[in-house]
Design an enzyme around this catalytic site. Structure first.
Site, PDB file in Angstrom:
ATOM      1  N   PHE A 101      -6.664  -2.694   3.788  1.00 18.15           N
ATOM      2  CA  PHE A 101      -6.806  -3.324   2.464  1.00 18.15           C
ATOM      3  C   PHE A 101      -6.254  -4.757   2.470  1.00 18.15           C
ATOM      4  CE2 PHE A 101      -7.301  -1.069  -1.876  1.00 18.15           C
ATOM      5  CZ  PHE A 101      -8.160  -2.064  -2.316  1.00 18.15           C
TER       6      PHE A 101
ATOM      7  N   HIS B  34       5.694  13.700  15.138  1.00 17.80           N
ATOM      8  CA  HIS B  34       4.773  13.009  14.218  1.00 17.80           C
ATOM      9  C   HIS B  34       5.035  13.401  12.762  1.00 17.80           C
ATOM     10  CE1 HIS B  34       0.363  11.345  14.205  1.00 17.80           C
ATOM     11  NE2 HIS B  34       1.087  10.820  13.237  1.00 17.80           N
TER      12      HIS B  34
ATOM     13  N   PRO C 281       0.438  -1.215   8.801  1.00 18.91           N
ATOM     14  CA  PRO C 281       1.061  -2.422   8.236  1.00 18.91           C
ATOM     15  C   PRO C 281       0.079  -3.277   7.443  1.00 18.91           C
ATOM     16  CG  PRO C 281       0.625  -2.732  10.579  1.00 18.91           C
ATOM     17  CD  PRO C 281       0.337  -1.283  10.280  1.00 18.91           C
ATOM     18  N   LEU C 282      -1.215  -3.048   7.675  1.00 15.23           N
ATOM     19  CA  LEU C 282      -2.235  -3.789   6.913  1.00 15.23           C
ATOM     20  C   LEU C 282      -2.766  -2.935   5.760  1.00 15.23           C
ATOM     21  CD1 LEU C 282      -4.072  -5.352  10.008  1.00 15.23           C
ATOM     22  CD2 LEU C 282      -2.456  -6.490   8.454  1.00 15.23           C
ATOM     23  N   GLY C 283      -2.016  -1.927   5.388  1.00 17.71           N
ATOM     24  CA  GLY C 283      -2.432  -1.091   4.255  1.00 17.71           C
ATOM     25  C   GLY C 283      -3.715  -0.338   4.525  1.00 17.71           C
TER      26      GLY C 283
ATOM     27  N   TYR D   1      -4.725  12.052  17.354  1.00 15.46           N
ATOM     28  CA  TYR D   1      -5.767  11.040  17.112  1.00 15.46           C
ATOM     29  C   TYR D   1      -6.989  11.443  17.937  1.00 15.46           C
ATOM     30  CZ  TYR D   1      -1.876   8.220  15.252  1.00 15.46           C
ATOM     31  OH  TYR D   1      -0.778   7.759  14.550  1.00 15.46           O
TER      32      TYR D   1
END
Ligand SMILES: NC(=O)c1ccc[n+]([C@@H]2O[C@H](COP(=O)([O-])OP(=O)(O)OC[C@H]3O[C@@H](n4cnc5c(N)ncnc54)[C@H](OP(=O)(O)O)[C@@H]3O)[C@@H](O)[C@H]2O)c1
Length: 331
Positions: free
Chosen positions: A214, A129, A209-211, A62
């Site tokens: 989206f 990863h 988890p929130l797409g 990241y």
């Protein structure tokens, strides 16, 4: 220093690791989905810890080191209140798809580099990863197990590993957690994986988890999409309208329930089983608080079922990753 609040914890695996059921994914603090401000990000991370969010998820890729350095700075003086999580295995190849490296020597080298950037002596949960298809998983996990013996790492995890890989790895050393994309939009592989992780007593960490934003309802039109997200099929013009329709159903159900779409989405995930925890990413303290508020949203079995029906498994349009990234997942 503010005392951290107590948030609901869940076990990851059977070896004694436990984390707040809602954690914080660090990836977007390294500029993946739009502009970032490091000082503000550090404040936000400290705010998260003070709210009891102790599950901080990073990776050496990241921002290619940026994220670990940032998190390392932010947790100074708070290390005992954090479950420090990072990953190795993706390698940078300028102008090309990332490489993968699961060779034992590389594992040791990558861990030392992560510890140095974090400014810490021990990583609580260390993931591969991406599985390296050219290196037997036994060899990679064997090297990860040596890190545990050396006291550099406490628990081991795998990301985007398929069931057979998980079973083989778990024979070499207990795997505490598997991290795979899991949300109302994309859950086919996650649900398959959970049949194995549940059987083996391994925890499941739902990433994106929130797409990738989206499912928050904040992405209404194509012009709301920023950063690397634009390359993801779910946001591309041919798929966007279909996915937007699905999200609209979640918005309506959240309004009925008196919570936000993000909260409904996270509460649905946590209702899938006590083995599941989520690591939503955000740059903002207020949104972090909103996401943590999902822990207060209690869904009945009937509500969980109605939400599952509203976005049936496989309903999302577009693959989880752009074509170049697909061979690297679920390996
Ligand atoms: N293992 C892997 O291969 C892998 C892959 C991807 C991600 N991950 C991990 O999973 C974490 C989360 O994934 P992600 O960041 O890709 O996707 P995500 O958590 O599904 O969504 C993050 C996006 O949602 C927005 N958001 C978050 N909470 C919100 C709220 N309450 N209201 C409105 N918008 C909100 C954020 O924007 P703002 O910043 O503007 O709030 C951000 O753009 C990552 O940070 C990383 O740790 C792992």
């Amino acid at each position: 220093m503010t005392n951290a609040k107590k948030l609901k914890h869940r076990a990851l695996g059977t070896g004694g690791l436990s984390v707040s059921a809602i954690g914080l994914g660090g990836m977007s603090l390294s500029g993946v989905y739009g502009a970032v401000d490091d000082a503000a990000s550090e404040d936000m991370i400290r705010h998260a810890i003070d709210q009891g969010v102790d599950h901080l998820d990073s990776s050496d890729m990241y921002g290619w080191g940026h994220n670990e350095t940032l998190i390392g700075r932010a947790i100074k003086g708070r290390r005992d209140r954090v479950v420090l999580v990072t990953k190795f295995g993706q390698t940078r190849r300028e102008g090309q798809q990332n490489g993968v490296d699961g060779r034992p020597d590389y594992v040791i080298q990558a861990c030392d580099a992560s510890l140095k950037r974090l400014g810490e002596d021990v990583i609580d949960l260390y993931y591969q990863h991406r599985v390296d298809p050219t290196v037997p998983i036994e060899d990679t996990v064997g090297a990860m197990a040596r890190l545990v013996e050396q006291g550099k790492v406490r628990f081991l995890g795998l990301s985007e590993a398929r069931p057979e890989t998980i079973r083989r790895a778990h024979k070499v050393h207990p795997i505490a957690a598997v991290q795979t994309e899991y949300s109302l939009l994309y859950r086919t592989e996650a649900e398959e994986t959970r049949e194995t992780t549940l059987a083996l007593g391994i925890g499941f960490v739902a990433y994106a988890p929130l797409g990738r934003g989206f499912l928050t309802g904040k992405i209404q039109t194509l012009s709301d999409i920023d950063g690397r997200r634009a390359a993801h099929p779910r946001f591309q013009a041919e798929n966007f309208a279909r996915n937007r329709e699905l999200v609209a159903q979640i918005e309506a159900m959240a309004a009925d329930k008196g919570c936000t779409p993000s909260q409904l989405t996270l509460a649905w995930l946590l209702a899938q089983g006590p083995d599941v925890v989520a690591i939503p990413g955000t740059r903002y303290a207020q949104r972090l608080d909103e996401n943590v508020g999902a822990l207060r949203v209690k869904l009945t079995p009937d509500e969980v079922e109605r939400i599952s029906q509203a976005i049936p498994r496989g309903a999302a349009a577009g693959t989880r990753y752009p074509a170049g990234g697909m061979p690297g997942v679920y390996v």
